[in-house]
Write an enzyme that holds these catalytic residues in place. Structure first.
Site, PDB file in Angstrom:
ATOM      1  N   ASP A 102       0.781  -1.220  -0.073  1.00  0.00           N
ATOM      2  CA  ASP A 102      -0.089  -0.007  -0.014  1.00  0.00           C
ATOM      3  C   ASP A 102       0.975   1.362   0.138  1.00  0.00           C
ATOM      4  O   ASP A 102       1.848   1.311   0.559  1.00  0.00           O
ATOM      5  CB  ASP A 102      -1.019   0.114   1.085  1.00  0.00           C
ATOM      6  CG  ASP A 102      -1.843  -1.381   1.371  1.00  0.00           C
ATOM      7  OD1 ASP A 102      -2.196  -1.549   0.332  1.00  0.00           O
ATOM      8  OD2 ASP A 102      -2.210  -1.534   2.341  1.00  0.00           O
TER       9      ASP A 102
HETATM   10  N1  URA Z   1      -1.184  -5.924   3.942  1.00  0.00           N
HETATM   11  C1  URA Z   1      -1.689  -4.708   4.136  1.00  0.00           C
HETATM   12  O1  URA Z   1      -2.854  -4.366   4.549  1.00  0.00           O
HETATM   13  N2  URA Z   1      -1.066  -3.717   3.267  1.00  0.00           N
HETATM   14  C2  URA Z   1       0.149  -4.008   2.706  1.00  0.00           C
HETATM   15  O2  URA Z   1       0.612  -3.175   2.023  1.00  0.00           O
HETATM   16  C3  URA Z   1       0.800  -5.232   2.671  1.00  0.00           C
HETATM   17  C4  URA Z   1       0.232  -6.368   3.294  1.00  0.00           C
END
Ligand code: URA
Length: 237
Positions: A102
């Site tokens: 993310d």
């Molecule tokens: N899980 C999440 O919630 N975000 C990420 O970036 C990676 C795994």
């Protein structure tokens, strides 16, 4: 592959521009002989302005993704490709992230132009473990490890339970979690399912690979030994 297309596919320039580069004598072999459009030297023997080329297709790199960068060019804002040489964004086949982090997550992100390899790492059956450090809004209650390990935790709007995951509490509001899947926002949704909220998320490892001393925003190519380590770890897991 013909020289013009080979160089253009690495993103150095358009095919028209590469023809100009050949006319200008900028493409040579390792021993300095000027190449023509008909030359078919081995990739490793080609020099552009005296420099060796980027790796041929099959390239794999690791990026230490910093906070605030998105993995998708269709999302607004800064994208991970800005952290790489510009020409990498013009490669054909396309250089793609292996799974996503993310925008507000940091850590180890693999990128490759090798579709079968990407699939081998991300396919649910591959079970390549990924370890994250999560900083949480509220202290851990002590129940999370058992719930995550159960193999029965169902995330909202999903139809199959999560595979067992390992949680180790490292501080009252910090945990290290290892998962073998890569569902959408998985870690954040896992903690939401137990009434908590992830404030910071950092991916430390993918399979047997860690970031080592790679600084945020920096990248490096993977070696064959790195790749072997990546899968050895998932076979042990
Ligand atoms: N899980 C999440 O919630 N975000 C990420 O970036 C990676 C795994």
């Amino acid at each position: 592959m013909r020289l013009v297309r080979l160089i253009a596919n690495l993103g150095y320039a358009s095919q028209k521009e590469v023809r100009g580069m050949i006319r200008d004598g900028r493409l040579t072999s390792a021993d300095g002989a000027i190449l023509t459009a008909e030359s078919r030297p081995d990739h490793t023997q080609i020099r552009l302005d005296g420099e060796g080329l980027d790796p041929a297709p099959g390239m794999v790199l690791m990026l230490h993704k910093p906070f605030g960068y998105t993995c998708s060019t269709s999302d607004p804002g800064r994208v991970i490709y800005e952290l790489l040489p510009e020409r990498f964004g013009r490669r054909n086949p396309v250089l793609a992230p292996v799974g996503r982090l993310d925008r507000d997550s940091t850590g180890l992100l693999l990128m490759t132009d090798d579709g079968p390899l990407l699939h081998r790492i991300t396919a649910p059956r591959s079970h390549v473990p990924k370890t994250y450090e999560a900083t949480l809004a509220r202290p851990l209650t002590g129940d999370e490890a058992e719930i995550f390990a159960s193999g029965t935790l169902m995330l909202r709007s999903e139809t199959t339970p999560l595979a067992p995951a390992v949680l180790v509490a490292t501080e009252p509001c910090k945990a290290r979690i290892t998962i073998v899947e890569g569902r959408y926002h998985q870690i954040k949704r896992m903690f939401a399912a137990v009434g908590n909220h992830v404030e910071q998320l950092h991916r430390c490892t993918v399979g047997g690979l860690g970031l080592g001393d790679l600084a945020p925003g920096k990248w490096r190519l993977l070696t064959p030994a790195d790749l072997a380590g990546l899968f050895e770890e998932s076979e042990r897991a």
